[in-house]
Design a protein around this motif. Structure first.
Motif, short mmCIF file in Angstrom:
data_model
loop_
_atom_site.label_atom_id
_atom_site.label_comp_id
_atom_site.label_asym_id
_atom_site.label_seq_id
_atom_site.Cartn_x
_atom_site.Cartn_y
_atom_site.Cartn_z
N ARG A 207 0.82 -1.22 0.00
CA ARG A 207 0.00 0.00 0.00
C ARG A 207 0.85 1.26 0.00
NH1 ARG A 207 -5.62 -0.76 1.78
NH2 ARG A 207 -6.18 -2.74 0.83
N THR A 208 1.78 1.39 0.97
CA THR A 208 2.60 2.60 1.05
C THR A 208 4.07 2.27 1.29
OG1 THR A 208 2.22 2.84 3.41
CG2 THR A 208 0.73 4.04 1.97
N ILE A 209 4.91 3.18 0.81
CA ILE A 209 6.35 3.12 1.08
C ILE A 209 6.73 4.53 1.50
CG2 ILE A 209 8.64 2.66 0.15
CD1 ILE A 209 7.35 0.84 -1.92
N CYS A 210 7.33 4.66 2.68
CA CYS A 210 7.67 6.02 3.15
C CYS A 210 9.02 6.04 3.86
CB CYS A 210 6.58 6.57 4.05
SG CYS A 210 6.32 5.66 5.56
N LEU A 211 9.66 7.22 3.83
CA LEU A 211 10.91 7.42 4.53
C LEU A 211 10.64 7.57 6.02
CD1 LEU A 211 12.71 9.90 2.13
CD2 LEU A 211 13.28 7.50 2.54
N GLY A 212 11.52 7.05 6.83
CA GLY A 212 11.37 7.13 8.27
C GLY A 212 12.15 8.29 8.86
N ASP A 213 12.01 8.46 10.16
CA ASP A 213 12.70 9.51 10.89
C ASP A 213 14.21 9.30 10.77
OD1 ASP A 213 12.82 11.77 12.52
OD2 ASP A 213 12.95 10.56 14.35
N GLY A 214 14.94 10.36 10.46
CA GLY A 214 16.39 10.28 10.34
C GLY A 214 16.87 10.01 8.92
N ALA A 215 15.96 10.01 7.95
CA ALA A 215 16.37 9.80 6.56
C ALA A 215 17.21 10.98 6.08
CB ALA A 215 15.14 9.63 5.67
N LYS A 216 18.22 10.70 5.28
CA LYS A 216 19.13 11.73 4.77
C LYS A 216 18.61 12.31 3.46
CE LYS A 216 23.10 9.33 6.71
NZ LYS A 216 24.30 8.55 6.40
N GLU A 217 19.21 13.40 3.05
CA GLU A 217 18.90 14.04 1.77
C GLU A 217 19.59 13.24 0.66
OE1 GLU A 217 17.18 16.36 -0.87
OE2 GLU A 217 16.87 16.77 1.25
N GLU A 218 18.95 12.16 0.24
CA GLU A 218 19.47 11.28 -0.80
C GLU A 218 18.30 10.53 -1.42
OE1 GLU A 218 22.00 8.40 1.14
OE2 GLU A 218 20.37 7.64 2.36
N ASN A 219 18.52 9.94 -2.57
CA ASN A 219 17.47 9.11 -3.19
C ASN A 219 17.52 7.72 -2.57
OD1 ASN A 219 16.71 11.20 -4.80
ND2 ASN A 219 17.57 10.37 -6.68
N ASN A 220 16.35 7.22 -2.21
CA ASN A 220 16.20 5.87 -1.68
C ASN A 220 15.31 5.09 -2.64
OD1 ASN A 220 17.22 5.75 1.36
ND2 ASN A 220 16.42 7.78 0.97
N VAL A 221 15.90 4.14 -3.34
CA VAL A 221 15.17 3.36 -4.34
C VAL A 221 14.81 2.01 -3.75
CG1 VAL A 221 15.26 2.31 -6.64
CG2 VAL A 221 16.35 4.53 -6.25
N VAL A 222 13.50 1.69 -3.79
CA VAL A 222 13.00 0.40 -3.31
C VAL A 222 12.64 -0.45 -4.51
CG1 VAL A 222 11.24 -0.78 -1.95
CG2 VAL A 222 12.14 1.43 -1.18
N GLU A 223 13.14 -1.69 -4.50
CA GLU A 223 12.93 -2.62 -5.61
C GLU A 223 12.18 -3.85 -5.10
OE1 GLU A 223 16.17 -3.91 -8.69
OE2 GLU A 223 16.36 -5.19 -6.92
N VAL A 224 11.28 -4.37 -5.94
CA VAL A 224 10.52 -5.58 -5.62
C VAL A 224 10.95 -6.69 -6.58
CG1 VAL A 224 8.22 -6.62 -5.67
CG2 VAL A 224 8.52 -4.34 -4.74
N THR A 225 11.20 -7.87 -6.03
CA THR A 225 11.51 -9.05 -6.84
C THR A 225 10.43 -10.09 -6.57
OG1 THR A 225 13.87 -8.61 -6.70
CG2 THR A 225 13.21 -10.83 -7.38
N ALA A 226 9.76 -10.51 -7.65
CA ALA A 226 8.68 -11.50 -7.54
C ALA A 226 8.60 -12.27 -8.86
CB ALA A 226 7.36 -10.81 -7.23
N MET A 227 7.67 -13.20 -8.92
CA MET A 227 7.46 -14.00 -10.13
C MET A 227 6.54 -13.26 -11.10
SD MET A 227 9.03 -16.89 -9.82
CE MET A 227 9.75 -17.90 -8.56
#
Length: 160
Positions: A52-72
């Motif tokens: 449903r959601t993907i969010c940055l947590g407390d203490g995240a830096k000024e940078e790109n955070n890329v989340v990847e999903v691996t599935a069939m």
């Protein structure tokens, strides 16, 4: 939280399946860069992960955070797809709607240090043996529809 699914869904579940849903959440960071959602091997049960959601947590830096999903994919081959590119100053959270994947699923922080929280639902579909709904119940529904009076169009008043 659970309910009985009445229609065939896109996941191909039978009309007599029971679908239970549980809250899912995991946190990805430089210390824990991936999480694998796996299911028990059971013939009568299917497990799905609905992101449903993907969010940055407390203490995240000024940078790109890329989340990847691996599935069939539909051919049974593993495929990896980036689903979020988060930045604390411009895009700290994304809503994926109801992004449903069949287990096993691996979530990975491909770049950045996080923390990134991924949340959604763990769906468990089980086939009901000796369905609670009998053929007699189905007939009762048909009878009640037939007993309802038919709707007739309204008569228009004619001008003289």
């Amino acid at each position: 939280m659970s309910f009985v699914e009445d229609e065939v869904s896109s996941s191909g579940m039978d009309s007599r399946s029971r679908l239970e849903s549980y809250v899912f959440s995991c946190q990805l960071s430089s210390e824990v860069p991936f999480y694998t959602f796996q299911a028990d091997e059971d013939d009568d049960v299917e497990h799905f992960l609905e992101l449903r959601t993907i969010c940055l947590g407390d203490g995240a830096k000024e940078e790109n955070n890329v989340v990847e999903v691996t599935a069939m994919n539909h051919q049974g081959k593993k495929i990896s797809v980036p689903v979020a590119n988060l930045n604390i100053s411009c895009l700290p959270m994304v809503n994926l709607g109801e992004f449903e994947l069949m287990a096993p699923v691996t979530l990975r922080l491909k770049s950045g240090t996080g923390p990134v929280t991924v949340s959604g639902l763990h769906l468990v579909a089980t086939e009901n043996e000796g369905s609670e709904l009998s053929d007699e119940d189905d007939d009762d529904d048909d009878v009640s529809e037939e007993e309802m009076p038919s709707i007739k169009p309204a008569k228009k008043k004619q001008k003289a």
